[in-house]
Design an enzyme around this catalytic site. Sequence first.
Site, PDB file in Angstrom:
ATOM      1  N   LYS A 264     -13.263  -6.378  -8.266  1.00 39.17           N
ATOM      2  CA  LYS A 264     -14.103  -6.331  -7.008  1.00 39.17           C
ATOM      3  C   LYS A 264     -15.584  -6.734  -7.099  1.00 39.17           C
ATOM      4  O   LYS A 264     -15.930  -5.901  -7.812  1.00 39.17           O
ATOM      5  CB  LYS A 264     -14.002  -5.064  -6.284  1.00 39.17           C
ATOM      6  CG  LYS A 264     -12.412  -4.777  -5.533  1.00 39.17           C
ATOM      7  CD  LYS A 264     -12.524  -3.408  -4.959  1.00 39.17           C
ATOM      8  CE  LYS A 264     -10.953  -3.265  -4.217  1.00 39.17           C
ATOM      9  NZ  LYS A 264      -9.768  -3.107  -4.911  1.00 39.17           N
TER      10      LYS A 264
ATOM     11  N   LYS B  10       0.896  -1.105   0.025  1.00 45.61           N
ATOM     12  CA  LYS B  10       0.060  -0.077  -0.156  1.00 45.61           C
ATOM     13  C   LYS B  10       0.813   1.055  -0.092  1.00 45.61           C
ATOM     14  O   LYS B  10       1.612   1.442   0.880  1.00 45.61           O
ATOM     15  CB  LYS B  10      -0.915  -0.047   1.061  1.00 45.61           C
ATOM     16  CG  LYS B  10      -2.058  -1.143   1.152  1.00 45.61           C
ATOM     17  CD  LYS B  10      -3.138  -0.942  -0.112  1.00 45.61           C
ATOM     18  CE  LYS B  10      -3.926  -2.021  -0.009  1.00 45.61           C
ATOM     19  NZ  LYS B  10      -4.824  -1.993  -1.537  1.00 45.61           N
TER      20      LYS B  10
END
Length: 367
Positions: free
Chosen positions: A265, A165
């Site tokens: 997703k 991240k």
Amino acid sequence: MKISRIAAYRVDLPLHEGSYNWAGGKSVRVFDSTVLRIETDEGLVGHGEVCPLGPAYLPSYAAGVRTGVAELAPHLIGQDPTALGPLNRLMEAKLKGHPYVKSAIDIACWDILGQAAGLPVCTLLGGRDGEAVDLYRAISQESPERMAAKVAGYRAEGYRRFQLKVGGDPDEDIERIRAVAAELGTGDVLIADANTGWLPHQAMRVVRAVRDLDVYIEQPCLGYEECLAVRRRTDHPFVLDESVDSLPMLLRAHADQATDVVNLKISKLGGLTVARQVRDLCVAMGIALTIEDSWGGDIATAAIAHLAHSTPAAFRFTATDFNSYVTVRIADGAPRREDGRMAAPTAPGLGVRPRYELLGDPVVDVR
């Protein structure tokens, strides 16, 4: 077969590591998840789950799931849960947009369809391909040293794919990428996921500074055009996530040669029905896939496993086992990570049995 009842349950999912941090200072400590139960007049019961990654990531939020379900549910009572095409068109007619609201409903109906057919959902989605699915581990945003230090522990758990991240200060992100890359072994895969956090000039600084490293660049900027501009100025393999939220956007990205991998997703697209369409188009167009959701527990992880396990192995870049990140098990029968991989359940439907003693009373209940 007709839908006779729709109930929604709210459940908190605390994280083993305390918090999950990503671009722009966003952070979540406890995820607010919604579990959906659909009952039928023939006794079959299906389940789904949707868990937004907080209210400031995608255009979705946890309370909105329950509000949207309460809005849609009265229109779905009496409908055939196995008629997935008409059901999805009805949901769109009664509630424009808000795909994340529809996702848990669609997943629960796939669960019912699988039970009615006596087959696991992955069989209905295309057939089980291989023995298991490779998983990635997200490394929450911290200092470069702390992020690098976590790699050894994750590798001991079997992970060989790491989603780092980034999306913060470019200089620190360069250090993060280099520090983690130094800890990787042969065969490991590194993805630098900015989650839309960089401006184009910042993204260009980072990709130029790590040009010598074997790293994937994921969704560097907020807008599609900005991501495309970065893509055209780097030879790193490229992943699009937040920008690909529909079939038209996927077709546009393919026409522009904007990506090598799509992060799919399920709830962003509205459930397994549309996610399967996007998956199949990606396969037809030669685009690899990360298959996951915004977040979730055991039921969301089961849905991810079924879609991933029915994806041709050559196109499975990676997938996610969210239920190993959280401290609460909300269903029995869900897939569990084994040496960095997971397999879709073999029982009919999703193959999960919710633990209602943990879910409590429904917060939405429509009959």
